[in-house]
Design a protein around this motif. Structure first.
Motif, PDB file in Angstrom:
ATOM      1  N   ARG A  42      99.995  19.505 -35.115  1.00  0.00           N
ATOM      2  CA  ARG A  42     100.942  20.093 -34.152  1.00  0.00           C
ATOM      3  C   ARG A  42     101.201  19.169 -32.975  1.00  0.00           C
ATOM      4  O   ARG A  42     102.311  19.106 -32.459  1.00  0.00           O
ATOM      5  CB  ARG A  42     100.407  21.425 -33.642  1.00  0.00           C
ATOM      6  CG  ARG A  42     100.482  22.482 -34.706  1.00  0.00           C
ATOM      7  CD  ARG A  42     100.813  23.824 -34.257  1.00  0.00           C
ATOM      8  NE  ARG A  42     101.708  23.905 -33.133  1.00  0.00           N
ATOM      9  CZ  ARG A  42     101.828  24.987 -32.398  1.00  0.00           C
ATOM     10  NH1 ARG A  42     101.126  26.044 -32.670  1.00  0.00           N
ATOM     11  NH2 ARG A  42     102.665  25.020 -31.394  1.00  0.00           N
ATOM     12  N   TYR A  45     103.409  16.051 -34.333  1.00  0.00           N
ATOM     13  CA  TYR A  45     104.715  16.315 -34.937  1.00  0.00           C
ATOM     14  C   TYR A  45     105.899  16.005 -34.022  1.00  0.00           C
ATOM     15  O   TYR A  45     106.872  15.387 -34.477  1.00  0.00           O
ATOM     16  CB  TYR A  45     104.793  17.747 -35.459  1.00  0.00           C
ATOM     17  CG  TYR A  45     106.013  17.989 -36.297  1.00  0.00           C
ATOM     18  CD1 TYR A  45     106.090  17.501 -37.594  1.00  0.00           C
ATOM     19  CD2 TYR A  45     107.109  18.672 -35.794  1.00  0.00           C
ATOM     20  CE1 TYR A  45     107.214  17.706 -38.370  1.00  0.00           C
ATOM     21  CE2 TYR A  45     108.243  18.882 -36.553  1.00  0.00           C
ATOM     22  CZ  TYR A  45     108.289  18.389 -37.846  1.00  0.00           C
ATOM     23  OH  TYR A  45     109.399  18.579 -38.608  1.00  0.00           O
ATOM     24  N   PRO A  46     105.886  16.395 -32.756  1.00  0.00           N
ATOM     25  CA  PRO A  46     107.067  16.089 -31.922  1.00  0.00           C
ATOM     26  C   PRO A  46     107.309  14.597 -31.690  1.00  0.00           C
ATOM     27  O   PRO A  46     108.451  14.175 -31.534  1.00  0.00           O
ATOM     28  CB  PRO A  46     106.765  16.783 -30.591  1.00  0.00           C
ATOM     29  CG  PRO A  46     105.725  17.780 -30.895  1.00  0.00           C
ATOM     30  CD  PRO A  46     104.934  17.243 -32.041  1.00  0.00           C
ATOM     31  N   ASP A  48     105.554  11.806 -33.559  1.00  0.00           N
ATOM     32  CA  ASP A  48     105.372  10.934 -34.725  1.00  0.00           C
ATOM     33  C   ASP A  48     105.277  11.797 -35.987  1.00  0.00           C
ATOM     34  O   ASP A  48     104.193  12.140 -36.441  1.00  0.00           O
ATOM     35  CB  ASP A  48     104.109  10.087 -34.540  1.00  0.00           C
ATOM     36  CG  ASP A  48     103.979   8.990 -35.578  1.00  0.00           C
ATOM     37  OD1 ASP A  48     104.861   8.877 -36.448  1.00  0.00           O
ATOM     38  OD2 ASP A  48     102.978   8.256 -35.517  1.00  0.00           O
ATOM     39  N   ARG A  49     106.434  12.148 -36.507  1.00  0.00           N
ATOM     40  CA  ARG A  49     106.476  13.070 -37.648  1.00  0.00           C
ATOM     41  C   ARG A  49     105.814  12.504 -38.899  1.00  0.00           C
ATOM     42  O   ARG A  49     105.195  13.235 -39.654  1.00  0.00           O
ATOM     43  CB  ARG A  49     107.917  13.460 -37.950  1.00  0.00           C
ATOM     44  CG  ARG A  49     108.476  14.335 -36.880  1.00  0.00           C
ATOM     45  CD  ARG A  49     109.870  14.784 -37.200  1.00  0.00           C
ATOM     46  NE  ARG A  49     110.339  15.586 -36.079  1.00  0.00           N
ATOM     47  CZ  ARG A  49     111.313  16.443 -36.175  1.00  0.00           C
ATOM     48  NH1 ARG A  49     111.959  16.594 -37.300  1.00  0.00           N
ATOM     49  NH2 ARG A  49     111.671  17.136 -35.116  1.00  0.00           N
ATOM     50  N   ALA A  52     102.126  13.013 -38.661  1.00  0.00           N
ATOM     51  CA  ALA A  52     101.823  14.434 -38.826  1.00  0.00           C
ATOM     52  C   ALA A  52     101.879  14.827 -40.305  1.00  0.00           C
ATOM     53  O   ALA A  52     100.988  15.512 -40.811  1.00  0.00           O
ATOM     54  CB  ALA A  52     102.788  15.279 -38.007  1.00  0.00           C
ATOM     55  N   TRP A  53     102.908  14.378 -41.010  1.00  0.00           N
ATOM     56  CA  TRP A  53     103.036  14.716 -42.425  1.00  0.00           C
ATOM     57  C   TRP A  53     101.941  14.059 -43.264  1.00  0.00           C
ATOM     58  O   TRP A  53     101.531  14.603 -44.295  1.00  0.00           O
ATOM     59  CB  TRP A  53     104.411  14.329 -42.954  1.00  0.00           C
ATOM     60  CG  TRP A  53     105.442  15.365 -42.640  1.00  0.00           C
ATOM     61  CD1 TRP A  53     106.447  15.263 -41.725  1.00  0.00           C
ATOM     62  CD2 TRP A  53     105.557  16.665 -43.211  1.00  0.00           C
ATOM     63  NE1 TRP A  53     107.178  16.418 -41.694  1.00  0.00           N
ATOM     64  CE2 TRP A  53     106.659  17.299 -42.607  1.00  0.00           C
ATOM     65  CE3 TRP A  53     104.836  17.359 -44.173  1.00  0.00           C
ATOM     66  CZ2 TRP A  53     107.044  18.591 -42.931  1.00  0.00           C
ATOM     67  CZ3 TRP A  53     105.229  18.647 -44.501  1.00  0.00           C
ATOM     68  CH2 TRP A  53     106.323  19.250 -43.883  1.00  0.00           C
TER      69      TRP A  53
END
Length: 76
Positions: A42, A45-46, A48-49, A52-53
């Motif tokens: 969480r 994600y904003p 460095d997507r 995060a994935w």
């Protein structure tokens, strides 16, 4: 900070589950580790997507380990 706590959780879980052959303590550590991984996803994600994935398979792997640990508790 979150990644350091995840590394500590990983080491603690391995030591308690595989070396000490405990059941309840490693399960609690895994649940905390799952929460830490989720919080890391969480937080990343904003900004460095991709990172995060890339943590999502680790979250699924931790979930599988938690299920196996829980079933080990039930069977013993």
């Amino acid at each position: 900070l979150l990644l350091g706590l995840q590394a500590a959780g990983n080491i603690l879980w391995c030591l308690t589950y595989f070396t000490l052959h405990l059941l309840y303590v490693p399960f609690a550590i895994l649940v905390a580790y799952l929460v830490l991984n989720y919080l890391t996803i969480r937080r990343l994600y904003p900004t460095d997507r991709l990172s995060a994935w890339l943590l999502v398979p680790a979250e699924l792997w931790l979930l599988l380990a938690a299920v196996i640990n829980y079933l080990t508790i039930l069977l013993n």
